[in-house]
Design an enzyme around this catalytic site. Structure first.
Site, PDB file in Angstrom:
ATOM      1  N   CYS A 155     -50.941   0.881 -69.571  1.00 13.97           N
ATOM      2  CA  CYS A 155     -51.621   1.555 -68.451  1.00 13.97           C
ATOM      3  C   CYS A 155     -50.952   1.224 -67.130  1.00 13.97           C
ATOM      4  CB  CYS A 155     -53.097   1.171 -68.419  1.00 13.97           C
ATOM      5  SG  CYS A 155     -53.377  -0.602 -68.355  1.00 13.97           S
ATOM      6  N   GLU A 186     -61.855   1.664 -66.382  1.00  8.63           N
ATOM      7  CA  GLU A 186     -60.446   1.258 -66.266  1.00  8.63           C
ATOM      8  C   GLU A 186     -59.626   2.340 -66.931  1.00  8.63           C
ATOM      9  OE1 GLU A 186     -59.572  -1.204 -64.552  1.00  8.63           O
ATOM     10  OE2 GLU A 186     -61.324  -2.495 -64.443  1.00  8.63           O
TER      11      GLU A 186
HETATM   12  P1  NAD Z   1     -59.266   7.499 -74.826  1.00  2.03           P
HETATM   13  O1  NAD Z   1     -59.856   7.901 -73.524  1.00  2.03           O
HETATM   14  O2  NAD Z   1     -58.819   8.555 -75.760  1.00  2.03           O
HETATM   15  O3  NAD Z   1     -60.300   6.616 -75.670  1.00  2.03           O
HETATM   16  C1  NAD Z   1     -60.819   5.393 -75.175  1.00  2.03           C
HETATM   17  C2  NAD Z   1     -62.055   5.042 -75.959  1.00  2.03           C
HETATM   18  O4  NAD Z   1     -63.067   5.992 -75.651  1.00  2.03           O
HETATM   19  C3  NAD Z   1     -61.899   5.049 -77.481  1.00  2.03           C
HETATM   20  O5  NAD Z   1     -62.601   3.957 -78.010  1.00  2.03           O
HETATM   21  C4  NAD Z   1     -62.566   6.347 -77.870  1.00  2.03           C
HETATM   22  O6  NAD Z   1     -63.097   6.350 -79.175  1.00  2.03           O
HETATM   23  C5  NAD Z   1     -63.678   6.441 -76.861  1.00  2.03           C
HETATM   24  N1  NAD Z   1     -64.193   7.778 -76.639  1.00  2.03           N
HETATM   25  C6  NAD Z   1     -63.587   8.967 -76.850  1.00  2.03           C
HETATM   26  N2  NAD Z   1     -64.399   9.982 -76.499  1.00  2.03           N
HETATM   27  C7  NAD Z   1     -65.549   9.420 -76.068  1.00  2.03           C
HETATM   28  C8  NAD Z   1     -66.766   9.947 -75.551  1.00  2.03           C
HETATM   29  N3  NAD Z   1     -66.962  11.249 -75.406  1.00  2.03           N
HETATM   30  N4  NAD Z   1     -67.732   9.069 -75.173  1.00  2.03           N
HETATM   31  C9  NAD Z   1     -67.531   7.734 -75.282  1.00  2.03           C
HETATM   32  N5  NAD Z   1     -66.407   7.187 -75.771  1.00  2.03           N
HETATM   33  C10 NAD Z   1     -65.422   8.020 -76.151  1.00  2.03           C
HETATM   34  O7  NAD Z   1     -58.088   6.498 -74.442  1.00  2.03           O
HETATM   35  P2  NAD Z   1     -57.035   5.810 -75.413  1.00  2.03           P
HETATM   36  O8  NAD Z   1     -56.088   6.867 -75.872  1.00  2.03           O
HETATM   37  O9  NAD Z   1     -57.732   4.965 -76.404  1.00  2.03           O
HETATM   38  O10 NAD Z   1     -56.298   4.826 -74.405  1.00  2.03           O
HETATM   39  C11 NAD Z   1     -55.227   5.207 -73.612  1.00  2.03           C
HETATM   40  C12 NAD Z   1     -55.645   5.374 -72.170  1.00  2.03           C
HETATM   41  O11 NAD Z   1     -56.264   4.166 -71.724  1.00  2.03           O
HETATM   42  C13 NAD Z   1     -54.474   5.588 -71.240  1.00  2.03           C
HETATM   43  O12 NAD Z   1     -54.798   6.538 -70.259  1.00  2.03           O
HETATM   44  C14 NAD Z   1     -54.292   4.216 -70.622  1.00  2.03           C
HETATM   45  O13 NAD Z   1     -53.614   4.232 -69.380  1.00  2.03           O
HETATM   46  C15 NAD Z   1     -55.695   3.753 -70.493  1.00  2.03           C
HETATM   47  N6  NAD Z   1     -55.784   2.291 -70.378  1.00  2.03           N
HETATM   48  C16 NAD Z   1     -56.202   1.771 -69.199  1.00  2.03           C
HETATM   49  C17 NAD Z   1     -56.259   0.393 -69.042  1.00  2.03           C
HETATM   50  C18 NAD Z   1     -56.742  -0.211 -67.751  1.00  2.03           C
HETATM   51  O14 NAD Z   1     -57.096  -1.386 -67.763  1.00  2.03           O
HETATM   52  N7  NAD Z   1     -56.772   0.507 -66.636  1.00  2.03           N
HETATM   53  C19 NAD Z   1     -55.901  -0.440 -70.098  1.00  2.03           C
HETATM   54  C20 NAD Z   1     -55.471   0.130 -71.285  1.00  2.03           C
HETATM   55  C21 NAD Z   1     -55.422   1.504 -71.419  1.00  2.03           C
END
Ligand code: NAD
Length: 512
Positions: free
Chosen positions: A290, A256
């Site tokens: 998002c 997502e």
């Molecule tokens: P992010 O991608 O920076 O991090 C998301 C998660 O992934 C965090 O828990 C982080 O620690 C983890 N992570 C980071 N690097 C990783 C790796 N190499 N391997 C595994 N896990 C890793 O995103 P964010 O800044 O936390 O969230 C914002 C983003 O999320 C925006 O793009 C937003 O649109 C999206 N989002 C989407 C939805 C949806 O349902 N489509 C909902 C909420 C947020």
């Protein structure tokens, strides 16, 4: 969030371990985005800590499976009651860690509770074993289909809706009979811990739901442990990294990711209503949603009028760090630079700022920015901004609006404002997104029976609804012979007569 003993004001400290200091690498701190103050320290779960949690989950998953649909429903409804009873305390943790006003945090908790309730109550109906037609050719077989739990699901969550979003995976994965290991965002570890403690308060000896805290590496370790599925919510670039890790062990993934959601405003729209929803969709939660509104395409005859109404409404917004603020500070400090660069790019490309501009971008808080006549090639139109800015562009007609709305690589949600509901449905069908609301924004997010998810850069797979329950299950097909087949076709000694008869049947059934 920062590593212990690293500086709290460096954006890079939000996510990078300090290699100089092994002791410091063992914990990290969550920060108050309003002030940068440390809220609390949390352990960084390393590979072995994550593996241990998954091992415990594997054992707990057997107990959880044995509870059956009825047992799990009871446990999950108890969990739901405990979350609902503690909603004010959970909302306070969310507000502290994300900087969003308390009311917004509470709303998020309410929505998450609705989903937990729906998942608990509907899992049996959606997933239980059922007889399916066998067809004429296999009339002698009784065929049944059931949806079995996968085993252990790893959930990796974001910070922007740190309860609602991960609970959209956690609730449905648990209801489908899986144990869950959840890695919350490093910006909101306290929210994850609160949820785990609440589960433990009702089922202390059954680690069906566990939380591992840490940075990206902890998430990566979770994806490497060989869990039975990863439910990832976050940015597209991180999703690619997670997918690459999952590929090594063929671990399935639901992703997502981000959005660049468009709103379409038709000439016959209720403009006050459209402006009100546009303001909420674009600026609520400081634009860190998002499926928030990032682009608005307004038919030219009402473009100026809509813009005026939106500007008037948004001029009353009061961003700040208190609970009566319209929205709070940017939760992730490094996002501020991205928002600034999108505004700059829009203006450099010939766009106009009708409210705010580059000076609206402060150290922590960004004042509302409304842009118009922004080129469709601008970063402000093509990439996720994730801040309190919106582009309001003019279009000739609704066909052009649909073309432009479909013009990015994203495809999460969209909204349409028109008094003609039939037209609204027709436009909804033409939008390349996972979800559309007509005459509201985010209308789909609060309806648990509707699947949630996107296409393209917005990810794949679905949470919520029956599809969300099936996402965390594997279909199991079973046949039981009811009587011996009159034709002996599945035999090394197949009689020619049976083959000839089958050939005649084939023509009769399918060849006419
Ligand atoms: P992010 O991608 O920076 O991090 C998301 C998660 O992934 C965090 O828990 C982080 O620690 C983890 N992570 C980071 N690097 C990783 C790796 N190499 N391997 C595994 N896990 C890793 O995103 P964010 O800044 O936390 O969230 C914002 C983003 O999320 C925006 O793009 C937003 O649109 C999206 N989002 C989407 C939805 C949806 O349902 N489509 C909902 C909420 C947020």
């Amino acid at each position: 969030m920062t590593q212990k003993s690293s500086t709290t004001d460096s954006p890079d400290s939000q996510s990078s371990p300090n290699p100089q200091s092994p002791a410091a690498a063992a914990t990290f701190a969550s920060l108050d985005p309003r002030t940068g103050d440390v809220i609390a320290e949390y352990p960084i779960a390393d590979e072995s800590a994550v593996a241990e949690a998954v091992d415990r989950a594997r054992i707990a998953a057997r107990w959880w499976d044995a509870q059956g649909f009825r047992g799990r429903r009871e446990w999950l409804l108890e969990f739901k009651k405990a979350v609902a009873r503690g909603a004010t305390s959970l909302a306070s943790v969310v507000s502290r860690e994300t900087g969003k006003p308390y009311g917004d945090a509470f709303l998020e908790v309410m929505l998450a509770v609705e989903h937990l309730d729906w998942a608990a109550k509907n899992a049996k109906r959606v997933l239980k074993a059922r007889r399916v037609p066998s067809g004429v050719a296999s009339i002698n077989q009784a065929a049944s289909l059931e949806y079995r739990p996968l085993g252990v699901v790893g959930v990796i969550g974001p910070w922007n809706y740190p309860v609602y979003t991960p609970m959209g995976s956690i609730s449905y994965a648990l209801a489908a009979g899986n144990a869950v290991v959840f890695k919350p965002s490093e910006l909101t570890p306290g929210v994850g811990k609160w949820l785990e403690e609440t589960w433990n308060s009702i089922a202390p000896s059954q680690p069906v739901f566990q939380v591992v805290t840490g940075l990206g590496e902890t998430g990566s370790a979770l994806a490497r442990t060989g869990v039975d599925k990863i439910a990832f919510t976050g940015s597209g670039p991180t999703a690619r990294k997670v997918m690459a890790v999952c590929a090594e062990s063929l671990t399935p993934l639901v992703a997502e990711c981000g959005g660049k959601d468009a709103m379409i405003v038709a000439a016959d729209a209720d403009l006050d209503k459209a402006a009100d929803f546009a303001a909420f969709g674009a600026f609520g939660n400081a634009g860190q949603t998002c499926a928030g509104v990032e682009r608005i395409y307004v038919v030219e005859s009402v473009h100026q009028e809509f813009l005026d109404r939106l500007t008037t409404l948004v001029s009353r917004a009061k961003p700040g760090g208190t609970d009566d603020s319209t929205y709070g500070p940017m939760t992730l400090p490094r996002q501020i630079d991205i928002v600034r660069s999108h505004i700059d790019d829009a203006l450099a490309g010939g766009g106009t700022a009708v409210m705010g501009g580059p000076d609206s971008v402060g150290d922590r808080i960004i004042e509302p920015v409304i842009l118009t006549n922004v080129p469709e090639t601008s970063r402000a139109v093509c990439e996720e901004t994730f801040g309190p800015t919106v582009v309001v562009n003019k279009v000739r007609d609704l066909d052009e609006a649909v073309d432009r709305a479909n013009g990015t690589n994203y495809g999460l949600g969209a909204s349409i404002f028109t008094r003609d509901k039939a037209k609204g449905r027709e436009l909804a069908a033409r939008l390349c997104t996972g979800m559309v609301s007509v005459n509201s924004v985010l209308g789909f997010a609060g309806i648990p029976s509707l699947p949630f998810g996107g296409i393209g850069e917005s990810g794949f797979g679905r949470i919520h609804g029956a599809d969300g329950l099936r996402e965390f299950s594997r279909p199991k097909s079973v046949t039981v012979e009811r009587f011996r087949s009159p034709l002996k076709l599945m035999s090394l000694e197949r009689p020619q007569r049976d083959l000839d008869l089958s050939a005649r049947m084939l023509k009769l059934m399918h060849g006419r």
